[in-house]
Structures are given as C-alpha cells and as structure tokens.
Enzyme design. Structure first.
Site, PDB file in Angstrom:
ATOM      1  N   LYS A 133       0.835  -1.198   0.000  1.00  0.00           N
ATOM      2  CA  LYS A 133       0.000   0.000   0.000  1.00  0.00           C
ATOM      3  C   LYS A 133       0.875   1.256   0.000  1.00  0.00           C
ATOM      4  CE  LYS A 133      -2.354   1.353   3.699  1.00  0.00           C
ATOM      5  NZ  LYS A 133      -3.433   1.456   4.690  1.00  0.00           N
ATOM      6  N   GLU A 176      11.136  -4.699   3.091  1.00  0.00           N
ATOM      7  CA  GLU A 176      11.150  -6.117   2.732  1.00  0.00           C
ATOM      8  C   GLU A 176      10.605  -6.315   1.319  1.00  0.00           C
ATOM      9  OE1 GLU A 176      10.003  -4.825   5.497  1.00  0.00           O
ATOM     10  OE2 GLU A 176      10.613  -6.027   7.237  1.00  0.00           O
ATOM     11  N   GLY A 230      -3.778  -2.227   6.132  1.00  0.00           N
ATOM     12  CA  GLY A 230      -3.154  -3.422   5.541  1.00  0.00           C
ATOM     13  C   GLY A 230      -3.777  -4.707   6.029  1.00  0.00           C
ATOM     14  N   ARG A 231      -3.985  -4.819   7.352  1.00  0.00           N
ATOM     15  CA  ARG A 231      -4.500  -6.078   7.910  1.00  0.00           C
ATOM     16  C   ARG A 231      -5.974  -6.294   7.616  1.00  0.00           C
ATOM     17  NH1 ARG A 231      -2.697  -2.412  11.476  1.00  0.00           N
ATOM     18  NH2 ARG A 231      -4.099  -1.500  13.021  1.00  0.00           N
ATOM     19  N   GLU A 260      -2.016  -6.346  16.019  1.00  0.00           N
ATOM     20  CA  GLU A 260      -1.594  -5.048  15.490  1.00  0.00           C
ATOM     21  C   GLU A 260      -2.708  -4.011  15.721  1.00  0.00           C
ATOM     22  OE1 GLU A 260       1.437  -4.431  11.976  1.00  0.00           O
ATOM     23  OE2 GLU A 260      -0.563  -4.283  11.135  1.00  0.00           O
ATOM     24  N   HIS A 318      -1.216 -32.328  19.653  1.00  0.00           N
ATOM     25  CA  HIS A 318       0.034 -33.060  19.906  1.00  0.00           C
ATOM     26  C   HIS A 318       1.188 -32.104  20.120  1.00  0.00           C
ATOM     27  CE1 HIS A 318      -1.610 -37.066  19.078  1.00  0.00           C
ATOM     28  NE2 HIS A 318      -2.465 -36.375  18.320  1.00  0.00           N
ATOM     29  N   LYS A 349      11.915  -0.505  12.857  1.00  0.00           N
ATOM     30  CA  LYS A 349      12.266  -0.188  11.457  1.00  0.00           C
ATOM     31  C   LYS A 349      13.326   0.919  11.430  1.00  0.00           C
ATOM     32  CE  LYS A 349       7.670  -1.030   9.456  1.00  0.00           C
ATOM     33  NZ  LYS A 349       6.531  -0.408   8.789  1.00  0.00           N
TER      34      LYS A 349
HETATM   35  O1  LIG Z   1       1.441  -2.781   2.289  1.00  0.00           O
HETATM   36  P1  LIG Z   1       2.635  -2.126   2.921  1.00  0.00           P
HETATM   37  O2  LIG Z   1       2.558  -0.642   2.885  1.00  0.00           O
HETATM   38  O3  LIG Z   1       3.907  -2.634   2.279  1.00  0.00           O
HETATM   39  O4  LIG Z   1       2.671  -2.515   4.451  1.00  0.00           O
HETATM   40  C1  LIG Z   1       2.868  -3.820   4.881  1.00  0.00           C
HETATM   41  C2  LIG Z   1       2.592  -3.997   6.347  1.00  0.00           C
HETATM   42  O5  LIG Z   1       3.452  -3.212   7.134  1.00  0.00           O
HETATM   43  C3  LIG Z   1       2.793  -2.757   8.291  1.00  0.00           C
HETATM   44  O6  LIG Z   1       2.632  -1.390   8.180  1.00  0.00           O
HETATM   45  C4  LIG Z   1       3.533  -3.089   9.552  1.00  0.00           C
HETATM   46  O7  LIG Z   1       4.892  -2.919   9.447  1.00  0.00           O
HETATM   47  C5  LIG Z   1       1.466  -3.472   8.285  1.00  0.00           C
HETATM   48  O8  LIG Z   1       0.475  -2.818   8.966  1.00  0.00           O
HETATM   49  C6  LIG Z   1       1.211  -3.630   6.834  1.00  0.00           C
HETATM   50  O9  LIG Z   1       0.263  -4.606   6.621  1.00  0.00           O
END
Ligand SMILES: O=P(O)(O)OC[C@H]1O[C@](O)(CO)[C@@H](O)[C@@H]1O
Length: 527
Positions: free
Chosen positions: A213, A219, A270-271, A357, A388, A503
């Site tokens: 987003k 990452e 995002g979530r 979160e 288990h 971060k």
């Molecule tokens: O879609 P983006 O902006 O890469 O964010 C990824 C994720 O990173 C976060 O901001 C947490 O680090 C989440 O809330 C989100 O889902």
C-alpha cells in the site's frame, strides 16, 4: 454522534466486574441441562455458519450485563459511524472503509469527488478483467505462452490475509473445477524465502504481483529487486512479468515497470485489506473472479449481521464482548484460535496480525493511558496438530487460555477412508467435540499429574464446509470482533505505531550509524 469513553468509566463495566467467576461451565454443561445449553447457546452467522458459546463462562445474567455494556459503549452507533466515513483512525486522521469493499453498508462516502465504494469495486473489476485476460491467454509472456503461476510479493497485511485465504480455498477450487493458477508468496526479507520460491517456480510462466500500500516497505522493495534480478538473469523482461497493487500516491504507482497497477487507498488498513485488490488480484488469478466475488458476498452477509443492535443476534459483537469479559473480568491473557481444518492452517497467523496489530495498545484513541488490559496474545494451529503440541499447557498449564474452535462437517476434497468404523473427517470432528468437553469439564484424579481441573472456556464456529462464502463470513466475523473490542477499549484499532521503532533502528544499523549496545549486537551479527 457516539461518545468515546474509557471502559473503566462505564457503569455497565462495574456491573460486569461484579460477575467474576459467575458461571461454572463444568456444572453448566452437565446432565440434560448441559445438552439443552449446547443447543440453545448458538447464534447463526452468515453462509450457514453458527457461533456456539455453550462452553463459555456466560449465562443469562452475564449476557444481559454484556448487552448493557454494548449499549452503553454505543458499539453499533460507532460501527455505523465507521462505515459511513467518520475519521475513526484518529492516529492517522483517516477513515476506515474496508466494509465498503464488500460492496454494501452505509451511505456513499465521497472523497475529492470519488465515491469510495465505487472506487474499490472498480479496482476489484480491474483485477478481475486482468485475471480473465490472463486465463484467456490475452495477456501472456513474451513468447506468447500462458502464465501458469502467480507469486505475491508483500508482507504483513499484504501477505498474511491473501496467503491464508489462498491456502483455505486451494483444495476447494480444485474439487470444484475453478482452480486456474498455482499461487506462491514471498514475504520475508530473508533471502532464503525469495530464493526458495523462485527455485520452485517456472520463471518464464510466472506473474509477480508486488503488493504494498505504501510502496515503501523495505522487505517488499528488496524482494521485488530480488525477483527482477532473477528474471533478468533468466533473460526475461521483468516489466512483462510484474504488476503492482498499491495506493495511487505510492512510489510504485508512478512506475512504468508493470503490466498494470491496481489501486487501494489509505482508508483500508493493511491487515483489513484482503477484500480489496490486495487479496482480490491474487485470488482472482488463482481461482477466477467469481470465487473472489463469493468470498465478498459471505463477508457482506456477516457485516449485515454485525449491524444488529440485539446482541444475541449479532455473533461478531457477542464474540467480542465475551472476549472482553474473559480479558478484563476473568483476567485471561491470551486466546487460541484452533481451526479443525487443514485449509485454515494460516488463518491463525492472519488473525494474529489483525488482532494484535489492532488492539495491542496501552493508550486510548486520544493518546491517553488506559488503566485496563487490552488485546490478548493470539496464537493457534490447526487441530489435531495442536493437540500433539501445545494442548498440554492449555489443559493443565497455570494460565487459563480461552479457545476459539472452528470446525466443518464436510471436508473440501471429499476424499476419505473408513478405518475402524469412522472416516478421517469423523475422527477430526470427534476430536473437536471431545476437546470442548475435556477443557470445560476436566476430570478428577487422585494423582494430581493426571488431574484435569477443567473450567477452560471455548467457543466453536461450526459450518457445513469451508467454501468461499463461509470463508468470507469467517474473515468478516473476526475483523468485526476485533473492531468491536477496540471500541470497548476506546482504542484506535487502525494504526500501528508500535512497528515503527524497530524499522528506524534497523535503518541506522544498515547505515552503520550505531553506538553502545546496538553497535555490539550489529557487530555480533556481522553487519
Ligand atoms: O502494504 P505495505 O505498505 O507494504 O505494508 C505492509 C505492512 O506493514 C505494516 O505497516 C507493519 O509494518 C502493516 O500494517 C502492513 O500490513
């Protein structure tokens, strides 16, 4: 307009606190009355699911106190304000509109001349059109061959929900002849993640969806570069293999490097974004847009139930309030989500992000400290694997951990075997029924090592089969539960400042701008 107040200022909360340890579930579930309770303590959800709370520590008195709390905290008014476009996300000064992506609820919410519901639907349609063209061979690789695999590159909400939903429907789609493309996911910045996924796919026939987003997540950008490098080394043109799902204001939106860009916006966290193009693109490619539409329908039907002011007819609000009773009155620290369905193997991981979160906070929506505990630790594994593994602690450990079981009468593939007069599906279901009673009622033994105290509460969501619609209902149920709990705790459940500090420090480590303990840790890790 609803009034936002801390939980410990509400009179109904005092009443609820006076009901600590009010119900003995072992006694409540015994004898004929116990059977009647199991039949009665159940409320319908959407898509044929049922929420059964017979093994929770509630009775008519507790339920009536919970209903008073729901009224006093104005939970339904707040929900209505949310889907009608109030700025519920106070920390980021944003609206919270993921319900509109389910194509219903509320009045039009117009921002800068754009109707947000129409915007989300248009982007879902864009994803659907793209998927249909890929399936029809109108969008192909440079050798004019069809794409067979789709790989999502994203992390957090841009990974966990879509991944959980894909895994949940993979077998269903195969059994129902709607399976179109294999999907894979790259999320971790650990190079072994991307390398292993890339080694397992046929690059020439793979499409990659970069999902972010913000378009700035370290990452995801690193993994995108990793994939581009692999494509280039294989003699392929990355821009003919990649598309983006992002917001219109993100750096990715301006790039020419994609086959197409599909948009979401800042009003869907995002979530909570699986129902937007974040989940829509990959699920439409993997199973076809019709399957994604069925998922949205299931979610929309569950949302509709969540608008009901009658607590007993609102399974999402009821689940939320029972959770409040467990957390703030009974003092339980965590909640386990235990799906007796292999297809839901990643669903607990998705809920972990969604819940922790959202509600892992100690200040209220006005940034003032709260004097009560908030979101529990969420964890889970599919049954019977969990049995288990960590069930020992659940049965006999020092903490009481409320349990949320999920079970289905039928398997998705329908392939089964009868051994010793029962099928595997029957064995699976027998286990969940047995566990509910074992946890609630326990078993006395003179040998304390073999003694089960019981009194461990659980609920179960039961359905016929895990389908796109029932999965959508399940997803919406938990999202709405988390939202209602955030309302009760007076939190802003829609920002996540707690993820920022790590971060920032990681960037300093990479820039070699450290001293003291951080420098020594960095040196130990050879950075
Ligand atoms: O879609 P983006 O902006 O890469 O964010 C990824 C994720 O990173 C976060 O901001 C947490 O680090 C989440 O809330 C989100 O889902």
């Amino acid at each position: 307009m609803a009034t936002w107040k801390n939980l410990d200022t509400l009179a109904s909360f005092d009443k609820l606190c006076s009901l600590k340890n009010h119900v003995d579930i072992a006694a409540a579930l015994s004898g004929e009355e116990g059977g009647k309770r199991v039949a009665d303590y159940s409320t319908p959800m959407a898509a044929g699911l049922n929420y059964n709370y017979a093994a929770k520590e509630v009775d008519e008195t507790v339920l009536s106190a919970l209903a008073q709390l729901a009224d006093e905290a104005q939970l339904i008014d707040k929900f209505e304000e949310l889907y009608n476009g109030a700025v519920i996300n106070t920390g980021e000064n944003r609206m919270v509109l993921h319900h509109l992506a389910r194509r219903q609820l509320g009045n039009p919410v117009v921002v800068d001349g754009v109707d947000k519901r129409e915007f989300y639907v248009a982007q879902q349609k864009k994803a659907a059109d793209f998927a249909n063209k890929v399936h029809a061979g109108e969008i192909t690789n440079e050798a004019r061959e069809k794409f067979t695999t789709v790989v999502q590159i994203g992390i957090g909400g841009s990974d966990l929900g879509p991944r959980a939903l894909y895994i949940a429907l993979e077998n269903w789609a195969k059994a129902n002849n709607t399976f179109k493309m294999e999907a894979r996911f790259i999320s971790n910045v650990d190079p072994d993640d991307a390398a292993a996924v890339l080694a397992s796919v046929d690059l020439a026939h793979s499409l990659f969806i970069v999902v972010s987003k913000s378009g700035t997540t370290l990452e995801t950008l690193t993994n995108e570069a990793f994939v581009k490098d692999a494509l280039t080394k294989a003699g392929l043109n990355p821009s003919k293999h990649m598309l983006a799902v992002t917001s219109e204001t993100s750096p990715l939106a301006k790039s020419e490097d994609y086959l197409t860009a599909i948009f979401m916006d800042d009003y869907i966290g995002g979530r909570y974004s699986s129902v937007s193009a974040v989940g829509g693109a990959i699920l439409s490619l993997a199973f076809g847009p019709e399957v994604f539409a069925q998922l949205l329908d299931g979610a929309a039907a569950e949302d509709q139930l969540a608008t009901n002011r009658d607590l007993m007819k609102n399974p999402d609000m009821l689940d939320a309030l029972i959770g409040i009773y467990e957390r703030n009155v009974q003092g339980y620290p965590s909640t386990a989500v235990l799906p007796y369905s292999q297809a839901l193997s990643r669903f607990p991981a998705h809920l972990q992000q969604c819940d922790m979160e959202s509600n892992g906070k100690t200040v209220n929506r006005f940034s003032e400290p709260v004097n009560y505990v908030t979101g529990p630790v969420i964890f889970g594994e599919p049954g019977t694997n969990g049995q288990h593994s960590f069930y020992q602690l659940l049965h006999q450990g020092s903490d009481i951990i409320p349990l949320q079981f999920i079970g289905f009468k039928k398997s998705q593939l329908g392939v089964d075997v009868d051994i010793e007069n029962s099928t595997s599906q029957q064995k699976l279901c027998a286990n969940v029924a047995a566990q509910i009673i074992a946890f609630a009622c326990g078993k006395e033994d003179e040998n304390l090592n073999k003694n089960f105290k019981g009194k461990r509460p659980s609920s179960i969501i039961i359905g016929d089969e895990l389908t796109p619609a029932s999965l959508g209902a399940l997803l919406a149920h938990f999202e709405n539960k988390i939202m209602f709990q955030g309302f009760v705790w007076n939190l802003n459940s829609f920002d996540q400042e707690g993820v920022q500090l790590g971060k920032v420090l990681a960037k300093r480590v990479l820039a070699h701008n450290t001293d003291g303990a951080l420098k020594v840790f960095s040196d130990l890790l050879n950075i």
